[in-house]
Design a protein around this motif. Structure first.
Motif, PDB file in Angstrom:
ATOM      1  N   TYR A   1       0.828  -1.210   0.000  1.00 30.48           N
ATOM      2  CA  TYR A   1       0.000   0.000   0.000  1.00 30.48           C
ATOM      3  C   TYR A   1       0.864   1.263   0.000  1.00 30.48           C
ATOM      4  N   VAL A   2       0.421   2.253  -0.766  1.00 31.36           N
ATOM      5  CA  VAL A   2       0.794   3.641  -0.516  1.00 31.36           C
ATOM      6  C   VAL A   2      -0.462   4.278   0.052  1.00 31.36           C
ATOM      7  N   PHE A   3      -0.426   4.639   1.334  1.00 30.55           N
ATOM      8  CA  PHE A   3      -1.616   5.093   2.046  1.00 30.55           C
ATOM      9  C   PHE A   3      -1.469   6.570   2.357  1.00 30.55           C
ATOM     10  N   ILE A   4      -2.281   7.384   1.703  1.00 32.07           N
ATOM     11  CA  ILE A   4      -2.234   8.836   1.874  1.00 32.07           C
ATOM     12  C   ILE A   4      -3.375   9.269   2.780  1.00 32.07           C
ATOM     13  N   ALA A   5      -3.076  10.110   3.765  1.00 31.07           N
ATOM     14  CA  ALA A   5      -4.123  10.532   4.695  1.00 31.07           C
ATOM     15  C   ALA A   5      -3.722  11.805   5.411  1.00 31.07           C
ATOM     16  N   HIS A   6      -4.722  12.512   5.944  1.00 34.31           N
ATOM     17  CA  HIS A   6      -4.496  13.657   6.815  1.00 34.31           C
ATOM     18  C   HIS A   6      -4.386  13.222   8.276  1.00 34.31           C
ATOM     19  N   ASP A   7      -5.120  12.173   8.621  1.00 34.09           N
ATOM     20  CA  ASP A   7      -5.219  11.750  10.013  1.00 34.09           C
ATOM     21  C   ASP A   7      -3.944  11.016  10.418  1.00 34.09           C
ATOM     22  N   LEU A   8      -3.152  11.659  11.273  1.00 36.79           N
ATOM     23  CA  LEU A   8      -1.862  11.090  11.649  1.00 36.79           C
ATOM     24  C   LEU A   8      -2.000   9.820  12.474  1.00 36.79           C
ATOM     25  N   SER A   9      -3.075   9.713  13.254  1.00 34.43           N
ATOM     26  CA  SER A   9      -3.252   8.503  14.067  1.00 34.43           C
ATOM     27  C   SER A   9      -3.561   7.296  13.178  1.00 34.43           C
ATOM     28  N   ILE A  10      -4.337   7.499  12.129  1.00 33.82           N
ATOM     29  CA  ILE A  10      -4.635   6.409  11.205  1.00 33.82           C
ATOM     30  C   ILE A  10      -3.372   5.977  10.470  1.00 33.82           C
ATOM     31  N   VAL A  11      -2.583   6.947  10.046  1.00 36.29           N
ATOM     32  CA  VAL A  11      -1.342   6.621   9.337  1.00 36.29           C
ATOM     33  C   VAL A  11      -0.406   5.821  10.233  1.00 36.29           C
ATOM     34  N   ARG A  12      -0.315   6.222  11.499  1.00 36.65           N
ATOM     35  CA  ARG A  12       0.553   5.471  12.416  1.00 36.65           C
ATOM     36  C   ARG A  12       0.044   4.048  12.616  1.00 36.65           C
ATOM     37  N   HIS A  13      -1.263   3.886  12.654  1.00 35.37           N
ATOM     38  CA  HIS A  13      -1.850   2.565  12.888  1.00 35.37           C
ATOM     39  C   HIS A  13      -1.565   1.606  11.739  1.00 35.37           C
ATOM     40  N   ILE A  14      -1.644   2.093  10.513  1.00 35.79           N
ATOM     41  CA  ILE A  14      -1.602   1.181   9.372  1.00 35.79           C
ATOM     42  C   ILE A  14      -0.236   1.098   8.710  1.00 35.79           C
ATOM     43  N   SER A  15       0.642   2.080   8.935  1.00 36.53           N
ATOM     44  CA  SER A  15       1.871   2.189   8.144  1.00 36.53           C
ATOM     45  C   SER A  15       3.051   1.467   8.776  1.00 36.53           C
ATOM     46  N   ASP A  16       3.944   0.998   7.911  1.00 38.12           N
ATOM     47  CA  ASP A  16       5.242   0.482   8.333  1.00 38.12           C
ATOM     48  C   ASP A  16       6.293   1.587   8.277  1.00 38.12           C
ATOM     49  N   ARG A  17       6.208   2.408   7.235  1.00 30.30           N
ATOM     50  CA  ARG A  17       7.075   3.577   7.104  1.00 30.30           C
ATOM     51  C   ARG A  17       6.215   4.781   6.750  1.00 30.30           C
ATOM     52  N   VAL A  18       6.744   5.965   7.043  1.00 28.81           N
ATOM     53  CA  VAL A  18       5.986   7.195   6.836  1.00 28.81           C
ATOM     54  C   VAL A  18       6.866   8.211   6.105  1.00 28.81           C
ATOM     55  N   GLY A  19       6.259   8.911   5.140  1.00 23.33           N
ATOM     56  CA  GLY A  19       6.914  10.029   4.480  1.00 23.33           C
ATOM     57  C   GLY A  19       6.094  11.291   4.730  1.00 23.33           C
ATOM     58  N   VAL A  20       6.750  12.360   5.160  1.00 23.30           N
ATOM     59  CA  VAL A  20       6.071  13.631   5.446  1.00 23.30           C
ATOM     60  C   VAL A  20       6.340  14.580   4.285  1.00 23.30           C
TER      61      VAL A  20
END
Length: 357
Positions: free
Chosen positions: A211-230
């Motif tokens: 997945y490339v998961f794009i979102a505004h909600d930082l809590s959702i991104v933390r829950h689903i992501s393995d890595r994060v790009g800001v």
């Protein structure tokens, strides 16, 4: 480590601004994506976060070849797909699908659910012969948690969460390896968001998806992501494993973003630090020289206006054995610790952010 399934290198997307009616003259460009490098590995979820207008959706459209980059390349399993067209491009698109942001406008209201989910089979008939398509669509409806008997219903007969499930089913129809999800839960109620995110996690395991998961909600991104790009103003300014980004942010913009995350505990909320950025995001047609965040950054120095910071491991971590080893595009990157047990995403000692002079 496995080879990336998708690599983007030096990715730019500029939209020209023109003036004149008879003779069109270019007078500038909107720099939506302005030099992005990223890797997506098999089976992982790469989260992309940033405020509105930073280029997240344009990046998503580039990755699925709905837009052509101004320059740069996107490689899928080592093959540059930015120069493909016709059948060769269709073959790649079968393996890279997209889930759109708005479940109300991304589904054709004149088509039944069966026609919407089954439409990819018209373009790729080798995936499902005509006689088996109805059964495959019903199986997909069941996979995403909808009644297979809904196959003849229209989008207006479903709730927002159900419509997004239909969009996910359409994305799964060709059995892709990569799904780019462009803010797939932002238009949904909070309770429904959790259901859709849990569904996507379940499907990732079941279908071996990346997945490339794009979102505004930082809590959702933390829950689903393995890595994060800001992202900020067309570029990725910090990237790393989710725990490192959230617990040890080093870029001032990331620190400001995380300080805005709501804290449910009233006691922790009173003692947390809030970084308030002053000023507006610069126009993507007139990006500041050097570091593009410097006009809002309290750490800005003369060097920030002269040199573009590269995305690299900050010097402070190259000299120590600190826990954070992710990349940050800041000349003065500095770790910001989370106070253990308080649930805060900020930290002490920063004060209110001030714009650069």
């Amino acid at each position: 480590m496995a080879e990336p399934i998708i690599e983007a290198r030096g990715l730019y997307k500029h939209y020209p601004l023109t003036r004149g009616i008879v003779i069109r003259k270019q007078v500038g460009a909107v720099k939506a994506v302005d030099g992005v490098d990223l890797d997506l590995f098999p089976g992982e979820t790469l989260g992309i976060v940033g405020e509105s207008g930073c280029g997240k959706s344009t990046l998503a459209r580039l990755l699925v070849s709905l837009e052509r980059p101004t320059r740069g390349e996107i490689r899928y399993k080592g093959e540059d797909i930015t120069r493909l067209s016709g059948r060769a491009l269709n073959a790649v698109r079968r393996n890279i699908q997209m889930v759109f942001q708005d479940p109300y406008t991304s589904l054709n209201p004149r088509m039944t659910v069966g026609d919407i989910i089954g439409e990819p089979y018209e373009i790729h008939p080798e995936v499902a012969p005509k006689g088996s398509r109805r059964q495959k669509v019903q199986e997909l409806l069941d996979v995403v948690g909808l009644n297979p008997e809904y196959i003849n219903r229209y989008p207006h007969q479903f709730s927002g969460g159900q419509r997004q499930r239909i969009g996910i089913a359409r994305g799964l129809a060709l059995r892709p390896e990569v799904i780019v999800a462009d803010e797939p839960v932002s238009a949904l109620d909070v309770s429904v968001q959790a259901q859709v995110v849990n569904l996507m996690e379940k499907l990732q395991d079941e279908f071996a998806l990346s997945y490339v998961f794009i979102a505004h909600d930082l809590s959702i991104v933390r829950h689903i992501s393995d890595r994060v790009g800001v992202m900020y103003l067309g570029r990725i300014v910090e990237t790393g494993k989710d725990a490192e980004i959230y617990d040890h942010p080093t870029h001032p913009y990331t620190q400001a973003l995380l300080s805005a995350v709501p804290v449910p505990d009233p006691d922790a909320r009173e003692h947390r630090e809030r970084i308030i950025l002053t000023g507006d995001v610069p126009s993507p047609t007139d990006i500041p020289s050097g570091c593009r965040f410097r006009t809002r950054c309290w750490k800005a120095r003369e060097r920030c206006a002269l040199e573009v910071p590269e995305l690299a491991v900050p010097a402070v971590f190259r000299l120590t054995d600190g826990p954070a080893k992710h990349d940050s595009a800041c000349h003065f990157a500095e770790e910001k610790h989370v106070v253990p047990g308080e649930g805060e995403l900020g930290g002490p000692g920063q004060g209110t952010a001030q714009p650069a002079s």
